[in-house]
Structure formats: C-alpha cells, structure tokens
Design an enzyme around this catalytic site. Structure first.
Site, PDB file in Angstrom:
ATOM      1  CD  GLU A 100      55.986  24.453  55.139  1.00  0.00           C
ATOM      2  OE1 GLU A 100      56.989  24.162  55.794  1.00  0.00           O
ATOM      3  OE2 GLU A 100      55.990  25.230  54.163  1.00  0.00           O
ATOM      4  CB  CYS A 113      50.689  27.788  48.224  1.00  0.00           C
ATOM      5  SG  CYS A 113      51.988  26.613  47.833  1.00  0.00           S
ATOM      6  CB  CYS A 120      58.593  15.748  48.444  1.00  0.00           C
ATOM      7  SG  CYS A 120      58.621  15.502  46.647  1.00  0.00           S
ATOM      8  CB  CYS A 124      64.393  19.237  44.380  1.00  0.00           C
ATOM      9  SG  CYS A 124      63.248  18.470  43.212  1.00  0.00           S
ATOM     10  CB  CYS A 127      63.072  21.539  47.593  1.00  0.00           C
ATOM     11  SG  CYS A 127      61.419  21.307  48.254  1.00  0.00           S
ATOM     12  N   GLY A 170      55.281  18.321  48.580  1.00  0.00           N
ATOM     13  CA  GLY A 170      54.934  17.103  47.861  1.00  0.00           C
ATOM     14  C   GLY A 170      54.882  17.234  46.358  1.00  0.00           C
ATOM     15  CD  GLU A 171      55.541  15.833  41.332  1.00  0.00           C
ATOM     16  OE1 GLU A 171      56.214  16.873  41.429  1.00  0.00           O
ATOM     17  OE2 GLU A 171      54.629  15.696  40.490  1.00  0.00           O
ATOM     18  CB  SER A 202      53.739  23.107  40.492  1.00  0.00           C
ATOM     19  OG  SER A 202      55.133  23.120  40.325  1.00  0.00           O
ATOM     20  CB  SER A 225      59.794  22.139  38.802  1.00  0.00           C
ATOM     21  OG  SER A 225      58.681  22.663  39.499  1.00  0.00           O
ATOM     22  CG  LEU A 226      62.935  22.716  32.472  1.00  0.00           C
ATOM     23  CD1 LEU A 226      62.263  21.373  32.344  1.00  0.00           C
ATOM     24  CD2 LEU A 226      62.464  23.642  31.342  1.00  0.00           C
ATOM     25  CG  HIS A 227      64.417  23.855  38.988  1.00  0.00           C
ATOM     26  ND1 HIS A 227      63.751  25.057  39.095  1.00  0.00           N
ATOM     27  CD2 HIS A 227      63.663  22.942  39.653  1.00  0.00           C
ATOM     28  CE1 HIS A 227      62.655  24.868  39.815  1.00  0.00           C
ATOM     29  NE2 HIS A 227      62.569  23.605  40.156  1.00  0.00           N
ATOM     30  CG  ASN A 301      62.757  31.328  50.303  1.00  0.00           C
ATOM     31  OD1 ASN A 301      63.486  32.057  50.964  1.00  0.00           O
ATOM     32  ND2 ASN A 301      61.498  31.105  50.598  1.00  0.00           N
ATOM     33  CB  CYS A 344      58.245  24.361  49.009  1.00  0.00           C
ATOM     34  SG  CYS A 344      57.947  22.644  48.908  1.00  0.00           S
TER      35      CYS A 344
HETATM   36  N1  SAH Z   1      56.693  19.110  43.694  1.00  0.00           N
HETATM   37  C1  SAH Z   1      56.198  20.081  42.807  1.00  0.00           C
HETATM   38  C2  SAH Z   1      55.367  21.147  43.508  1.00  0.00           C
HETATM   39  C3  SAH Z   1      55.882  21.668  44.823  1.00  0.00           C
HETATM   40  S1  SAH Z   1      57.375  22.619  44.756  1.00  0.00           S
HETATM   41  C4  SAH Z   1      57.302  20.707  41.993  1.00  0.00           C
HETATM   42  O1  SAH Z   1      58.471  20.475  42.309  1.00  0.00           O
HETATM   43  O2  SAH Z   1      57.000  21.382  41.029  1.00  0.00           O
HETATM   44  C5  SAH Z   1      56.824  24.118  43.945  1.00  0.00           C
HETATM   45  C6  SAH Z   1      57.950  24.923  43.309  1.00  0.00           C
HETATM   46  O3  SAH Z   1      58.774  25.520  44.316  1.00  0.00           O
HETATM   47  C7  SAH Z   1      58.875  24.103  42.414  1.00  0.00           C
HETATM   48  O4  SAH Z   1      59.127  24.754  41.209  1.00  0.00           O
HETATM   49  C8  SAH Z   1      60.120  24.010  43.264  1.00  0.00           C
HETATM   50  O5  SAH Z   1      61.255  23.749  42.492  1.00  0.00           O
HETATM   51  C9  SAH Z   1      60.130  25.368  43.931  1.00  0.00           C
HETATM   52  N2  SAH Z   1      60.980  25.432  45.123  1.00  0.00           N
HETATM   53  C10 SAH Z   1      61.142  24.522  46.086  1.00  0.00           C
HETATM   54  N3  SAH Z   1      62.000  24.958  47.037  1.00  0.00           N
HETATM   55  C11 SAH Z   1      62.390  26.197  46.657  1.00  0.00           C
HETATM   56  C12 SAH Z   1      63.273  27.166  47.209  1.00  0.00           C
HETATM   57  N4  SAH Z   1      63.900  26.937  48.337  1.00  0.00           N
HETATM   58  N5  SAH Z   1      63.429  28.333  46.536  1.00  0.00           N
HETATM   59  C13 SAH Z   1      62.780  28.572  45.376  1.00  0.00           C
HETATM   60  N6  SAH Z   1      61.935  27.699  44.808  1.00  0.00           N
HETATM   61  C14 SAH Z   1      61.744  26.506  45.430  1.00  0.00           C
HETATM   62 FE1  SF4 Z   2      59.437  17.564  45.938  1.00  0.00          FE
HETATM   63 FE2  SF4 Z   2      58.832  19.714  44.466  1.00  0.00          FE
HETATM   64 FE3  SF4 Z   2      60.444  19.925  46.614  1.00  0.00          FE
HETATM   65 FE4  SF4 Z   2      61.314  18.693  44.408  1.00  0.00          FE
HETATM   66  S1  SF4 Z   2      60.746  20.849  44.615  1.00  0.00           S
HETATM   67  S2  SF4 Z   2      61.551  17.947  46.506  1.00  0.00           S
HETATM   68  S3  SF4 Z   2      59.460  17.682  43.729  1.00  0.00           S
HETATM   69  S4  SF4 Z   2      58.300  19.361  46.633  1.00  0.00           S
END
Ligand code: SAH
Ligand code: SF4
Length: 363
Positions: A100, A113, A120, A124, A127, A170-171, A202, A225-227, A301, A344
């Site tokens: 994407e 983006c 990945c 998470c 995601c 991806g990471e 990120s 990305s902390l969360h 999301n 994502c």
């Molecule tokens: N892998 C990297 C970069 C890609 S994800 C990372 O995790 O940082 C980019 C951002 O989108 C991250 O902060 C991730 O936690 C957030 N993200 C992924 N899926 C999401 C969703 N469904 N709703 C809100 N944020 C999301």
């Molecule tokens: Fe991978 Fe980032 Fe999605 Fe976590 S949030 S699964 S690190 S793409």
C-alpha cells in the site's frame, strides 16, 4: 553464457548515487556520466534508458546489457476518499506481492505514506498489516518506486511532493539496510531532493535499529510507536514490546535524542477503554516528562481482526490535557481516508477478502 549462480543484473533504482558511481567507474565512466544518468532517473523520472537524455551510446549499451530498469511497482487497485484528498494505491510488485501507498494532498502540500515490507512480522494486534504476517522485505528500488509512482501522478497536475512518511506496511528498522539506502536515494540533491527533515521514519521500537540510526548521519525524523506505557499493557498490543522492554526502548530513545539533537515523536493509537483513560495518560506523562518528546495521538482505525474501537473526542481531549500537565506536547492525527480503508494494510486486506469472495471492490 552467464552461469546460473551469476549475480543478477542490478536494478538501477536499487543503487544509491555512490553505488551507481562505483559501478560506472568499473566500466571507465566518471562522475559526469553517473550524474547525467542519475538526473535522468530521478529528475526526468525516466522509465527506460531510451528516454534518458544525453547518455553516451557506449554507456547506454553497457547499461542495457548489465543493468535493469523496469518499473518495480504497478497499479493494482486504487481508491479516493470522499473529499478527493486521499488517494490510496495498492501497488503490485513483480513477484505478485501487493503493498500500500497513500498519497495525501493537504493545503497544497503533498505527503506520501510508503511501505517498507510486504506485510510485517511484528504482529501488533490492532494493525491490519500485523494481522497478515511478513511476506518479505522490499528492495530499495521498490521503496523508491512508490515515491516515483506518486511523483509522476503529481507531475501531471503540476504539484510537488513535500513529505514522506514511512508508515505504510512493514517495520522499516526490520529492513534497515534497504530502507536507509532508499532514504539516501530520496534525499539525494541531484535527484528527488526530498528534505531529510520532511521524511519521517516510524518504528515499532526496534532498539538496535534506533541505536544504529542514532550513530548515523541521516537526519530523518524519528517516530516511535508506543501505545502502552507499562510493559504489560504495551506487550498486549505490541508483541515486539516483549523483545524490547520499555526501559531498553526509552534508553535507546534518550540516546537518539542526545546523539542527534532531535526530538522524537511518539505515536499512541487511542483505543476506547484499553489505553485511553486518565490513568494511562498519567503513566505516559511520567514516562515522557522531561524528554524532548511530542506525542501524536491517533484514534484507532478499526480493523476486521481486532475488536477494539476508537476513543471518543472527549476522551482524546482529556488524554491530551493530562499530558499537558507533564509538559508533554501532543497533536491529534486523524487517519485520513478512513472511508477508503486507508489505515495501514487495510486496503490490501479488504481487496483480498473481496477477491476471495468474488465480491466487487468498492470504488
Ligand atoms: N511499523 C511501523 C510503521 C508502520 S505503522 C510502526 O509500527 O511504527 C504506522 C503507525 O500506524 C504506527 O504507529 C501504528 O501503530 C499505526 N497503526 C497501525 N494500524 C492502525 C490502526 N488500525 N489504527 C490506528 N493506527 C494504526
Ligand atoms: Fe508492523 Fe507497524 Fe503494523 Fe505493528 S503497527 S504490525 S510494526 S506495520
């Protein structure tokens, strides 16, 4: 006859300018020829060697025989948000994988983006990409190819690209070499010339990668990305948190800030009832207070594979108010294009679901 084990001809978009220079130097061509080819690739956005202006015929022949320059990404599916500002692309790679890329136009400034992996490995839970698992790393050329693709779209309407965020699938720090080679190509002053501070990388918090980045001269913006602000709460959302606990992660972040003299952006996806209460905000405030940090809060999301929902607007405001009491600045980032699955990994997941069920794909 080349043997079966011979190294495949390099793809020109995989090479940084120094690497391209080394290749051409081996054939007896100097920096002048390297830069002519480079501007052809990235300023003219040539899709074939035939259209690179001014190449010496013997160099053109050598390049045709010993390198490749075919498009690495091709449109597979696309959709536009209802306001027309977000253009979501599902791009097909040469082996059939899809990734994407999202182009966002906002107040005359375009942001793209991009993805760094097909899928990945980090898993998470909320995601859509994490729910797929990792197919493979992208090559530098496939990462750069996404930017070239949207740049051509923008060229057609006389617009230009300003920001790049490595926040697609991806990471990035799990694919460190290829991602950073792509960054070097994107910032190169004779090519696309994207300002390094307009590139945001990120990461989920790959500690060795953050430390390595801290020691390098790549002045990109870092987002972590902390969360979750305790190990248990974070690991429930971000399994990578078990491998790199918060004390190690925060040490690496402090090291990065000290070495690079740059603030870090921390991302916090707000999930109703799971990580959005005042107590969560206090824990985060204590973790980040006194650091050169900025928090981006992003209401979730929702994805098919996760049962959580986004925080309400009052909960988001209350969360921010608590952070303010710790002197931690924050901004709400809406995930733009929610109506077109622009989170994502979500468009890919949706297209695959519909293809499996032979349903029409929503425009
Ligand atoms: N892998 C990297 C970069 C890609 S994800 C990372 O995790 O940082 C980019 C951002 O989108 C991250 O902060 C991730 O936690 C957030 N993200 C992924 N899926 C999401 C969703 N469904 N709703 C809100 N944020 C999301
Ligand atoms: Fe991978 Fe980032 Fe999605 Fe976590 S949030 S699964 S690190 S793409």
């Amino acid at each position: 006859m080349p043997s079966e084990t011979a190294t495949p001809a390099p793809h020109l978009h995989d090479l940084t300018r120094p690497a391209l220079g080394a290749l051409l130097a081996d054939w007896g061509f100097g920096a002048y020829h390297r830069d002519l080819l480079w501007t052809g690739l990235y300023r003219q956005r040539a899709e074939s060697l035939d259209t690179v202006e001014g190449l010496r015929p013997d160099l053109r022949t050598a390049l045709t025989e010993r390198t490749r320059l075919e498009p690495l990404v091709a449109p597979h599916h696309e959709s536009f948000s209802s306001d027309g500002l977000t253009h979501k692309l599902l791009l097909r790679l040469r082996d059939g994988q899809t990734i994407e890329t999202v182009l966002m136009r906002f107040k005359g400034r375009a942001t793209v983006c991009i993805s760094t992996q097909a899928g990945c490995a980090m898993g998470c839970v909320f995601c859509a990409t994490g729910q797929m698992g990792l197919a493979r790393h992208l090559t530098p050329g496939e990462i750069v190819g996404q930017v070239l693709h949207v740049t051509r779209i923008l060229d057609a309407s006389g617009e230009s690209l300003r920001n790049i965020v490595l926040m697609g699938m991806g990471e990035p720090l799990h694919n460190y070499e290829h991602t950073l080679a792509a960054v070097d190509i994107l910032v190169d002053a004779l090519g696309l010339a994207i300002g390094p501070r307009f590139i945001t990388l990120s990461t989920v918090g790959v500690v060795p990668g953050i430390r390595r980045l801290a020691d390098e001269e790549r002045p990109v913006q870092l987002a972590v990305s902390l969360h979750g602000a305790t190990d248990a709460e974070r690991a429930a959302l971000v399994p990578a948190g078990r491998r790199w606990p918060l004390d190690e992660l925060m040490d690496a972040c402090r090291y990065y800030i000290a070495r690079r003299g740059r603030r870090i952006f921390f991302e916090w996806t707000l999930i109703e009832g799971r990580n959005d209460t005042a107590e969560h905000a206090h824990t985060l405030g204590r973790l980040l207070g006194g650091m050169d940090a900025h928090v981006n809060v992003i209401p979730l999301n929702p994805t098919v594979g996760y049962d959580g929902g986004p925080s309400t607007a009052p909960a988001v405001r209350a969360f921010q108010d608590v952070l303010t009491t710790y002197g931690v600045p924050s901004t709400v980032r809406q995930r733009r294009g929610i109506d077109i699955d622009a989170g994502c990994g979500q468009l890919k997941a949706e297209v695959e679901r519909r293809t499996r069920r032979s349903l029409p794909i929503a425009p």
